[in-house]
Design a protein around this motif. Structure first.
Motif, PDB file in Angstrom:
ATOM      1  N   LYS A   4       0.823  -1.209   0.000  1.00 43.08           N
ATOM      2  CA  LYS A   4       0.000   0.000   0.000  1.00 43.08           C
ATOM      3  C   LYS A   4       0.862   1.266   0.000  1.00 43.08           C
ATOM      4  CE  LYS A   4      -4.212  -1.736   0.238  1.00 43.08           C
ATOM      5  NZ  LYS A   4      -4.556  -2.565   1.389  1.00 43.08           N
ATOM      6  N   ASN A  33       0.684   4.040   1.680  1.00 41.08           N
ATOM      7  CA  ASN A  33       1.109   4.457   3.023  1.00 41.08           C
ATOM      8  C   ASN A  33       1.743   3.254   3.730  1.00 41.08           C
ATOM      9  OD1 ASN A  33       1.393   5.212   5.677  1.00 41.08           O
ATOM     10  ND2 ASN A  33      -0.593   6.258   5.788  1.00 41.08           N
ATOM     11  N   ASP A  37       0.021   1.080   6.186  1.00 35.75           N
ATOM     12  CA  ASP A  37      -0.968   0.084   5.739  1.00 35.75           C
ATOM     13  C   ASP A  37      -0.331  -1.051   4.943  1.00 35.75           C
ATOM     14  OD1 ASP A  37      -2.969   1.802   6.745  1.00 35.75           O
ATOM     15  OD2 ASP A  37      -2.989   2.939   4.870  1.00 35.75           O
TER      16      ASP A  37
END
Ligand code: IDP
Length: 151
Positions: free
Chosen positions: A90, A92, A95
């Motif tokens: 992901k 970010n 995450d």
């Protein structure tokens, strides 16, 4: 054969992760068909991230991506766009699952190590921003060693 544009961002280059990242994609079974280390121009950066031009972080993003050398690559393989995105994890890193590139190496969204095209159409657009068609290898796979009987 599906292609994608993968790029080690300046943070990944500074941290000397290029070799490890290339290794992951080779190990997966994808084929590297072009690669170069270069400093992106502002024009290339603004074109590359055009879809984010109205976002508050656009200026920062262009500054970052032009702040040092990147390692740009063209890869090919079956379902490479979706599979390489899964390997990246992901956007970010909070995450991003452990085992993914961002999950293993990155701490925050601004410094998330790697870029990968999000569709075959984006890949074509991104590849043409950084590579001339004649820079892409063709017909080099499967590799035949001199004197080898195997394909
Ligand atoms: P992707 O790289 O996973 O495809 P995108 O949403 O296309 O993610 O965003 C492109 C890049 O812009 C991200 O990799 C990240 O470096 C940066 N970015 C995305 N969202 C933010 C944010 O909220 N703050 C700062 N940088 C961001």
């Amino acid at each position: 054969m599906e292609k994608t544009y993968l790029m080690v961002k300046p943070d990944g280059v500074r941290r000397q992760l290029v070799g490890k990242l290339v290794q992951r994609f080779e190990d997966k079974g994808f084929q590297l068909i072009a690669a170069k280390m270069f400093r992106m121009t502002r024009e290339q950066a603004e074109y590359h991230y055009e879809e984010h031009k109205d976002k508050p972080f656009f200026g920062e993003l262009v500054e970052f991506i032009t702040s040092g050398s990147v390692f740009g690559m063209v890869w090919q393989g079956e379902n490479i766009v979706a599979l390489s995105r899964a390997m990246m994890g992901k956007t970010n890193p909070l995450d991003a699952a452990p085992g993914t590139i961002r999950g293993d190496y990155a701490l925050n969204t601004g410094n998330n190590i790697i870029h990968g095209s999000d569709s075959p159409q984006s890949a074509e657009r991104e590849i043409s921003n950084f590579f001339r068609p004649e820079e892409l290898a063709a017909g080099d796979y499967p590799v035949r060693m001199p004197g080898s009987l195997a394909n």
